[in-house]
Design a protein around this motif. Structure first.
Motif, PDB file in Angstrom:
ATOM      1  N   GLU A  18      -1.705   2.774 -13.524  1.00 15.64           N
ATOM      2  CA  GLU A  18      -2.775   3.568 -12.453  1.00 15.64           C
ATOM      3  C   GLU A  18      -2.212   5.208 -13.125  1.00 15.64           C
ATOM      4  O   GLU A  18      -2.591   6.069 -13.803  1.00 15.64           O
ATOM      5  CB  GLU A  18      -3.741   3.595 -11.923  1.00 15.64           C
ATOM      6  CG  GLU A  18      -5.211   4.049 -11.641  1.00 15.64           C
ATOM      7  CD  GLU A  18      -6.415   4.016 -13.087  1.00 15.64           C
ATOM      8  OE1 GLU A  18      -6.834   5.153 -13.171  1.00 15.64           O
ATOM      9  OE2 GLU A  18      -5.819   3.772 -14.195  1.00 15.64           O
ATOM     10  N   GLN A  26      -1.664  -0.054  -9.370  1.00 18.98           N
ATOM     11  CA  GLN A  26      -1.032   1.180  -9.392  1.00 18.98           C
ATOM     12  C   GLN A  26      -0.311   2.586  -9.936  1.00 18.98           C
ATOM     13  O   GLN A  26      -0.559   3.044 -10.237  1.00 18.98           O
ATOM     14  CB  GLN A  26      -0.935   1.737  -7.386  1.00 18.98           C
ATOM     15  CG  GLN A  26      -2.597   1.099  -7.141  1.00 18.98           C
ATOM     16  CD  GLN A  26      -4.224   1.971  -7.225  1.00 18.98           C
ATOM     17  OE1 GLN A  26      -3.784   3.190  -7.434  1.00 18.98           O
ATOM     18  NE2 GLN A  26      -4.675   1.080  -8.157  1.00 18.98           N
ATOM     19  N   ARG A  31       1.072  -1.445   0.300  1.00 19.61           N
ATOM     20  CA  ARG A  31       0.147  -0.410  -0.158  1.00 19.61           C
ATOM     21  C   ARG A  31       1.060   1.618  -0.203  1.00 19.61           C
ATOM     22  O   ARG A  31       0.224   2.329  -0.515  1.00 19.61           O
ATOM     23  CB  ARG A  31      -0.638   0.901   1.252  1.00 19.61           C
ATOM     24  CG  ARG A  31      -1.717  -1.409   1.191  1.00 19.61           C
ATOM     25  CD  ARG A  31      -3.349  -0.865   1.825  1.00 19.61           C
ATOM     26  NE  ARG A  31      -2.656  -0.134   3.508  1.00 19.61           N
ATOM     27  CZ  ARG A  31      -2.715  -0.906   4.414  1.00 19.61           C
ATOM     28  NH1 ARG A  31      -2.957  -2.281   4.640  1.00 19.61           N
ATOM     29  NH2 ARG A  31      -2.272  -1.020   5.451  1.00 19.61           N
ATOM     30  N   ALA A  63      -8.078   0.050  -4.848  1.00 32.40           N
ATOM     31  CA  ALA A  63      -7.104   0.548  -6.321  1.00 32.40           C
ATOM     32  C   ALA A  63      -8.295   1.695  -6.694  1.00 32.40           C
ATOM     33  O   ALA A  63      -9.722   1.365  -7.241  1.00 32.40           O
ATOM     34  CB  ALA A  63      -7.922  -1.200  -6.938  1.00 32.40           C
ATOM     35  N   TYR A  64      -7.374   2.394  -6.635  1.00 32.33           N
ATOM     36  CA  TYR A  64      -8.006   3.997  -7.550  1.00 32.33           C
ATOM     37  C   TYR A  64      -8.012   4.196  -8.788  1.00 32.33           C
ATOM     38  O   TYR A  64      -7.286   3.837  -9.231  1.00 32.33           O
ATOM     39  CB  TYR A  64      -7.388   5.362  -6.925  1.00 32.33           C
ATOM     40  CG  TYR A  64      -7.838   6.418  -7.236  1.00 32.33           C
ATOM     41  CD1 TYR A  64      -9.189   6.699  -6.591  1.00 32.33           C
ATOM     42  CD2 TYR A  64      -7.293   7.402  -7.769  1.00 32.33           C
ATOM     43  CE1 TYR A  64      -9.590   7.722  -6.507  1.00 32.33           C
ATOM     44  CE2 TYR A  64      -7.947   8.152  -8.764  1.00 32.33           C
ATOM     45  CZ  TYR A  64      -9.155   9.029  -7.915  1.00 32.33           C
ATOM     46  OH  TYR A  64      -9.491  10.191  -8.340  1.00 32.33           O
ATOM     47  N   ARG A  65      -9.066   4.854  -9.672  1.00 34.27           N
ATOM     48  CA  ARG A  65      -9.155   4.534 -10.785  1.00 34.27           C
ATOM     49  C   ARG A  65      -9.098   6.099 -11.185  1.00 34.27           C
ATOM     50  O   ARG A  65     -10.141   6.525 -10.740  1.00 34.27           O
ATOM     51  CB  ARG A  65      -9.922   3.912 -11.776  1.00 34.27           C
ATOM     52  CG  ARG A  65      -9.656   2.345 -11.405  1.00 34.27           C
ATOM     53  CD  ARG A  65     -10.095   1.548 -12.846  1.00 34.27           C
ATOM     54  NE  ARG A  65     -10.499   1.800 -14.043  1.00 34.27           N
ATOM     55  CZ  ARG A  65      -9.557   1.396 -15.375  1.00 34.27           C
ATOM     56  NH1 ARG A  65      -8.336   0.515 -15.372  1.00 34.27           N
ATOM     57  NH2 ARG A  65      -9.717   1.807 -16.169  1.00 34.27           N
ATOM     58  N   ALA A  74      -4.667   5.018  -2.350  1.00 32.55           N
ATOM     59  CA  ALA A  74      -4.100   3.034  -2.067  1.00 32.55           C
ATOM     60  C   ALA A  74      -3.384   3.018  -0.942  1.00 32.55           C
ATOM     61  O   ALA A  74      -3.157   2.193  -0.747  1.00 32.55           O
ATOM     62  CB  ALA A  74      -2.785   4.035  -3.138  1.00 32.55           C
ATOM     63  N   ALA A 128       2.417   1.678  -3.853  1.00 32.79           N
ATOM     64  CA  ALA A 128       1.193   2.529  -4.466  1.00 32.79           C
ATOM     65  C   ALA A 128       1.510   3.916  -4.830  1.00 32.79           C
ATOM     66  O   ALA A 128       1.308   4.580  -5.260  1.00 32.79           O
ATOM     67  CB  ALA A 128       0.230   1.292  -4.160  1.00 32.79           C
ATOM     68  N   HIS A 148       1.688   7.288  -6.722  1.00 33.63           N
ATOM     69  CA  HIS A 148       0.969   8.458  -7.079  1.00 33.63           C
ATOM     70  C   HIS A 148       1.768   9.454  -6.572  1.00 33.63           C
ATOM     71  O   HIS A 148       1.679  10.205  -7.364  1.00 33.63           O
ATOM     72  CB  HIS A 148      -0.333   8.240  -6.115  1.00 33.63           C
ATOM     73  CG  HIS A 148      -1.492   6.610  -7.018  1.00 33.63           C
ATOM     74  ND1 HIS A 148      -1.678   7.525  -8.177  1.00 33.63           N
ATOM     75  CD2 HIS A 148      -1.054   5.496  -6.391  1.00 33.63           C
ATOM     76  CE1 HIS A 148      -2.325   6.314  -8.133  1.00 33.63           C
ATOM     77  NE2 HIS A 148      -2.096   5.361  -6.933  1.00 33.63           N
ATOM     78  N   ALA A 153      -5.407   9.546  -5.211  1.00 38.18           N
ATOM     79  CA  ALA A 153      -5.102   8.595  -5.873  1.00 38.18           C
ATOM     80  C   ALA A 153      -4.555   8.066  -4.610  1.00 38.18           C
ATOM     81  O   ALA A 153      -4.485   6.932  -4.011  1.00 38.18           O
ATOM     82  CB  ALA A 153      -5.035   8.764  -6.775  1.00 38.18           C
TER      83      ALA A 153
END
Length: 123
Positions: free
Chosen positions: A61, A58, A17, A112-114, A107, A20, A24, A103
């Protein structure tokens, strides 16, 4: 990430986590040097993508979003010739800042962020 895929995976570990989230937040390197918003997520993703599927997903993304922001920024620069680009680049920067923070937080929570409005070149 589809719901079926998330159901088959165990929840990401604390370390996964955090990495991830780092994918971002590495986009903020763009505040320090040119193209840092692209290089930061790319480097973190490339170093850690094989460690956990959550980091891989991630990281892709985050990188897809930063590519989209870069393309939109170029369009805004062109539109500065007709003045509207000055307003649009400000809105783009604010939107990218807010969405990147959201995001990263998601994360870190293991969700799971989109990103919305993202051109997904990396699958």
């Amino acid at each position: 990430m589809t719901m079926e895929f998330r159901e088959l995976m165990p929840p990401p570990s604390r370390e996964a986590r955090q990495w991830a989230m780092a994918c971002h937040f590495a986009a903020f390197l763009g505040l320090v040097f040119p193209f840092g918003n692209l290089l930061g997520p790319l480097i973190v993703w490339q170093l850690k993508k094989d460690q956990d599927p959550f980091i891989d997903q991630q990281g892709k993304e985050a990188l897809n979003f930063q590519i989209t922001v870069a393309v939109a920024g170029l369009v805004c620069l062109l539109l500065m010739l007709v003045v509207i680009g000055f307003l649009l680049i400000g809105l783009l920067g604010l939107g990218a800042l807010v969405l990147t923070i959201i995001a990263g937080i998601k994360a870190n929570e293991g969700a799971a962020y989109r990103y919305p409005f993202t051109w997904r070149l990396l699958k």
